[in-house]
Design a protein around this motif. Structure first.
Motif, PDB file in Angstrom:
ATOM      1  N   ASP A 210      -2.721 -16.158 -12.465  1.00  0.00           N
ATOM      2  CA  ASP A 210      -3.874 -16.871 -12.984  1.00  0.00           C
ATOM      3  C   ASP A 210      -3.633 -17.061 -14.486  1.00  0.00           C
ATOM      4  O   ASP A 210      -3.623 -16.118 -15.125  1.00  0.00           O
ATOM      5  N   VAL A 211      -3.787 -18.308 -14.919  1.00  0.00           N
ATOM      6  CA  VAL A 211      -3.355 -18.534 -16.606  1.00  0.00           C
ATOM      7  C   VAL A 211      -4.377 -17.900 -17.487  1.00  0.00           C
ATOM      8  O   VAL A 211      -4.133 -17.370 -18.386  1.00  0.00           O
TER       9      VAL A 211
ATOM     10  N   GLY B 145      -4.154 -14.117 -16.336  1.00  0.00           N
ATOM     11  CA  GLY B 145      -2.663 -13.311 -16.289  1.00  0.00           C
ATOM     12  C   GLY B 145      -2.626 -12.652 -15.281  1.00  0.00           C
ATOM     13  O   GLY B 145      -1.497 -12.032 -14.995  1.00  0.00           O
ATOM     14  N   GLU B 146      -3.582 -12.611 -14.437  1.00  0.00           N
ATOM     15  CA  GLU B 146      -3.680 -11.560 -13.042  1.00  0.00           C
ATOM     16  C   GLU B 146      -2.726 -12.298 -11.846  1.00  0.00           C
ATOM     17  O   GLU B 146      -2.842 -13.554 -11.990  1.00  0.00           O
TER      18      GLU B 146
END
Lengths: 146, 505, 330
Positions: B183-184, B187-188
């Motif tokens: 996920d941009v 970060g996940e």
């Protein structure tokens, strides 16, 4: 009357994907509408997918239509692609091409060994020319790598 | 202006550059036709050659492969119902039915013309208004991108004669698949199941080739025996009728404009351009039932759009140094190998590169036209070839295409899963095209909405009150209302007609 | 490197011998003959990106020194870790090399994420392939013109200034967050996918600040679309000689640079490593590489494998503490 049609089964599978997606996504931070977390979209999409799939299930249940699967070509083609992947990993490009063509021709009865072999050889030669010579892809032709 | 064009012509018309331009479009068309292999793979592979070439020559060749590939991709869509490149997915919808009706030659001819028209419009836009269009592109913020992606989605759902629930379901499934990966915003990792290979998301080529390519081959084998198209290949059967031509003028013009504009927005890309162009024609058509059953407009509009977009994609790339797609990054890479850093000064500091390239685009489009009209006869013969000799090769090409994208066996495995899925879905009447669009648009839609909300400090009204965002959102709403209203009206009409006793109608 | 030398040499011997036979070369084959077949250089990013360009330039030059082609193979994915995982699991014969950046070497694992390999035990470092600074650039109509002014404003208006980076946990993000803790200020982080989309939003005035690799940033500054506030490299950048370093602007000792290491699977024979190190350094010293490096804003580096390993350790220490301080590891 057959009630469990292919359409019903597939809608059920889609609904299952939706539920699984939802269960996994519940682990991600949902956030708020103002500050959406990584779980926001997956949760909403999973719920939407499940609802749509369930409505399709109902539709399929109320109006059963007979659809069939051609098992033989399906298994043969999927095995061919899988065979390509496995051979590409361990044995190189030439075995991979023979595997994919050799397995995919099994989708028809009595394909004949000779046309299959010719086809595989020609495809190999063409692939070598195009990928290795012209495009210079780093593809090992034959190897033994475990 | 004229001076610039002359500078460009002097560069593009050297013997070496003409040869490389021809080589580029030839290889591009050829690679584009092969299912699974896109121009991106060919360009990546040929990038090292640019070491030994003048940067302009290198770019001329690589660009030729790119727009040649956009053209070639549709040939496979028409002949095999398998898009050669993802942006040609929409061409399957009407191109393939045309081929089944024995009008493959006509479809290919229209494709050639539409591509040429689209390409030329794109080149003119690039030449005349490049910097101006680039500035408009810059004014598109995250909110506007979100609105635009939403418009694309609404268009996708409202297109096509099939069941709305099924179309919507495929779009949602595509969107969900698009969330796989990192996920941009946070970060996940989402839905990566511990695989490193999934952190950057599902490979578009593996997905497209699985649900289109593999699925199509499996379902075609069954009728391979009966499928004996003995189409006589005469010049006459290849040429569109006067009615065909009249029908395609509007779609080509609209498709070129839509494609030309969207291509210039970094990130939007040829796939969205082709879909929106198709959706526009579908909306405008009086008789919607023709779509999906071999409507020439359904071939002309997306083809004009994706070729126009392929040209205008160079606008942000060359005039401001922002590559909008992986392919464009490679183009810039070819410059960077020579120590030239792309930026807003490229056009003024390296005029021969910029103008030489633009003039070569036009030459290349001309080459494509001249090359492809005679080739139509040969392509159509592919259909006369027994399918039993065609499909093993197609499957082999799909495999190598998926593999070579990232040198990844994992992606081949994904293609098996998507192939299974795609085939089963196809058997019960789901269409793969909306899924692809959902998949391509989804990540951009989410990323931009969340970014816009962050920038608006969580205030949604600030998003809607932005004039550009607001108006695009209003357009989506209008389209949705129009589609729903139109659908209801149709339904009422058929109901009303059904109620009337026969003889009284 | 030193463990099981005999064993390793034997393995390498078999590998080179096999290569020799394949090429029908007569006579005995020793590791000294390395390389006897093309060498693969794995790049964990797609073609055309800055890592890929560095890889290709060095590969091209090393080909000439080694007398065998060095072929770049792109295995993109997960911040470069997919490619390095491939190198880590390949035969330690010196025929599979990798370009390992800050992310694949340090950041991903420091953030507590699985990379599929252990940098220390599974990979050997041959040398550093140059370093690259970042530029902190602002949209052109931002009122503040220096870092000082900016941080003064940000302190009074916490969270009002937004900065774009090429993603969560990337050097730009960590470098900026670190700077913010030093300055005791708060800004809004807007992550993007890679460095180009953020450039678009900064040029269009949608975000206030961006951290860009110096060459791309410098071009936008020269073109007047953005203004540079500071560079993160230890010294002023040749591409932006008028722009102060962060260190000069009141944060003494602060640096954040991107770099790439040339790596190979652990257990590669020492003489093969020595040969590779020599070839890499020869490339760094060559006229042609220096020229392109200068134009691309890259600083060439000359290192022995030991120095490069020490460099990796010092960088890891620094970034690991930044990540811990920020509390962003999983």
């Amino acid at each position: 009357m057959q009630t469990i049609t292919l359409r019903f089964a597939i809608s059920a599978m889609l609904a299952a994907i939706g539920v699984a997606g939802l269960v996994i996504a519940l682990d991600y931070d949902f956030g708020t509408a103002r500050q959406m977390g990584p779980g926001y979209f997956p949760v909403i999409l999973s719920i939407l997918l499940t609802l749509l799939a369930v409505s399709e299930m109902i539709g399929a249940f109320l109006k059963p239509e007979a659809q069939t699967i051609d098992w033989r070509p399906m298994i043969a083609i999927l095995a061919a692609v899988l065979g390509f992947g496995i051979c590409m990993r361990f044995f190189g490009m030439i075995p991979a091409f023979f595997a994919v063509i050799g397995l995919s021709v099994l989708s028809e009865k009595g394909y004949g060994f000779v046309p299959a072999a010719v086809l595989a050889t020609v495809t190999c030669a063409f692939a070598w020319l195009l990928f290795s010579r012209l495009l210079g892809m780093p593809l090992p032709l034959i190897r033994w790598d475990f | 202006m004229l001076e610039n064009i002359l500078v460009g012509a002097a560069t593009a018309f050297t013997f070496q550059n003409l040869i490389y331009c021809f080589f580029g479009v030839f290889v591009g068309t050829f690679i584009g036709v092969l299912p699974g292999l896109g121009s991106l793979a060919a360009i990546s592979m040929l990038l090292p050659i640019s070491f030994y070439l003048d940067p302009t020559t290198a770019l001329i060749m690589l660009a030729g492969i790119y727009y040649g590939g956009e053209y070639g991709g549709s040939i496979a869509s028409i002949l095999l119902n398998i898009p050669g490149t993802p942006s040609a997915a929409i061409t399957c919808l009407d191109g393939s039915p045309m081929a089944r009706q024995g009008r493959a030659g006509v479809a290919l001819f229209i494709t050639a013309i539409a591509s040429f028209v689209g390409g030329s419009v794109g080149v003119v836009a690039l030449m005349g208004f490049g910097p101006a269009i680039a500035r408009i592109g810059l004014s598109f913020g995250p909110g506007d991108y979100f609105a635009l992606m939403l418009l694309g989605l609404v268009a996708a759902v409202t297109v096509g004669g099939g069941s709305v629930v099924k179309g919507l379901l495929m779009v949602v499934l595509g969107l969900l698949l698009g969330t796989v990966g990192t996920d941009v915003t946070s970060g996940e990792f989402r839905y990566t199941f511990g695989y490193l290979e999934l952190r950057d998301g599902v490979s578009l080529v593996a997905l497209a080739m699985g649900i289109f390519g593999i699925a199509e081959v499996i379902s075609s084998i069954k009728d391979a025996g009966q499928r004996k198209i003995r189409e006589k290949v005469t010049m006459r059967s290849m040429l569109p009728t006067r009615a065909d031509m009249a029908r395609t003028v509007g779609p080509m013009a609209r498709g070129s404009s839509i494609g030309g504009f969207l291509g210039a927005l970094p990130g939007a890309g040829t796939v969205i351009a082709a879909f929106l162009a198709y959706a526009t024609e579908f909306r405008l058509a009086r008789d919607k039932s023709r779509f999906g059953n071999g409507a020439v407009e359904g071939v002309a509009a997306p083809e004009a759009a994706n070729n126009a977009a392929a040209q205008t994609a160079f606008i942000p790339t060359l005039t401001i140094g922002i590559p909008g797609s992986p392919t464009m990054s490679i183009m810039l890479g070819a410059l960077m190998i020579h120590g030239i850093t792309p930026g807003p000064l490229l056009v003024s500091e390296h005029p021969t590169i910029f103008w030489g390239l633009i003039v070569s685009f036009w030459i290349g489009n001309l080459f494509l036209l001249v090359l492809n009209i005679p080739l139509i006869g040969i392509w159509v013969r592919v259909l006369q070839f027994p399918y039993k000799y065609v499909y093993p090769v197609v499957i082999a090409l799909i495999c190598i295409g998926v593999f070579s994208m990232r040198n990844s066996v994992f992606d081949v495995g994904l293609a098996v899963i998507f192939g299974t899925f795609g085939y089963l879905m196809q058997q019960v009447g789901y269409s793969a095209a909306p899924l692809i669009l959902g998949f391509v648009l989804g990540p951009m839609l989410e990323e931009n909405l969340r970014r816009a909300m962050l920038l608006a400090r969580g205030d949604a009204t600030r998003l809607i009150s932005d004039p550009l965002t607001g108006s695009i959102l209003a357009m989506s709403l209008l389209l949705l209302v129009w589609a729903v209203f139109g659908g209801l009206l149709n339904l009422m009409r058929t109901r009303a007609r059904a109620k009337l006793p026969p003889g009284e109608a | 490197m030193s463990n099981g030398t005999w064993n390793v040499t034997r393995r390498a011997l078999i590998a080179t011998a096999a290569g020799g036979i394949a090429l029908c070369s007569a006579g005995m084959a020793f590791a000294q003959d390395y390389p006897t077949k093309p060498v693969t250089l794995v790049v964990g990013f797609p073609p055309g990106g800055s890592t890929d360009i560095v890889g290709r330039i060095i590969a091209d030059n090393m080909s000439r020194t080694l007398g065998q082609p060095v072929i770049v193979e792109n295995r993109p994915g997960a911040s470069g870790t997919v490619g390095i995982a491939h190198v880590a699991n390949s035969a330690p014969d010196g025929y599979t090399l990798g370009v390992s950046g800050l992310g694949a070497s340090i950041l991903v694992s420091a953030m507590g994420r699985d990379t599929g390999y252990d940098m220390d035990s599974q990979l050997d470092v041959i040398g550093v392939m140059g370093t690259l600074g970042l530029v902190i650039a602002a949209r052109k109509d931002l009122e503040q013109n220096t870092l000082d002014e900016l941080f003064a404003y940000a302190k009074e208006h916490p969270g009002e200034v937004s900065f774009g980076t090429s993603g969560v946990g990337t050097p730009g993000h960590l470098g900026m967050e670190y700077l913010l803790t030093l300055a005791d200020a708060e800004m809004l982080h807007i992550p993007y996918q890679g460095s180009t989309p953020q450039m678009n939003d900064a040029l269009g005035g949608h975000v206030d600040l961006v951290l860009l690799p110096t060459p791309e940033g410098a071009e936008q500054v020269r073109g007047g679309g953005l203004k540079a506030l500071a560079v993160t490299s230890p010294e002023r950048d040749t591409l932006l000689p008028d722009v102060p370093t962060v260190s000069e602007s009141g944060f003494e000792g602060y640096t954040a640079v991107l770099w790439n290491l040339l790596v190979t699977a652990d257990g590669t024979p020492a003489d093969v490593q020595a040969k590779l190190s020599e070839a890499l350094n020869a490339a760094m010293e060559s006229e042609e590489v220096r020229k392109i490096y200068a134009e691309r804003g890259l600083a060439p580096t000359l290192t022995t494998p030991e120095e490069a390993t020490a460099f990796l350790a010092s960088e890891r220490e620094k970034w690991a503490s930044v990540i811990t301080d920020l509390g962003i590891s999983e």
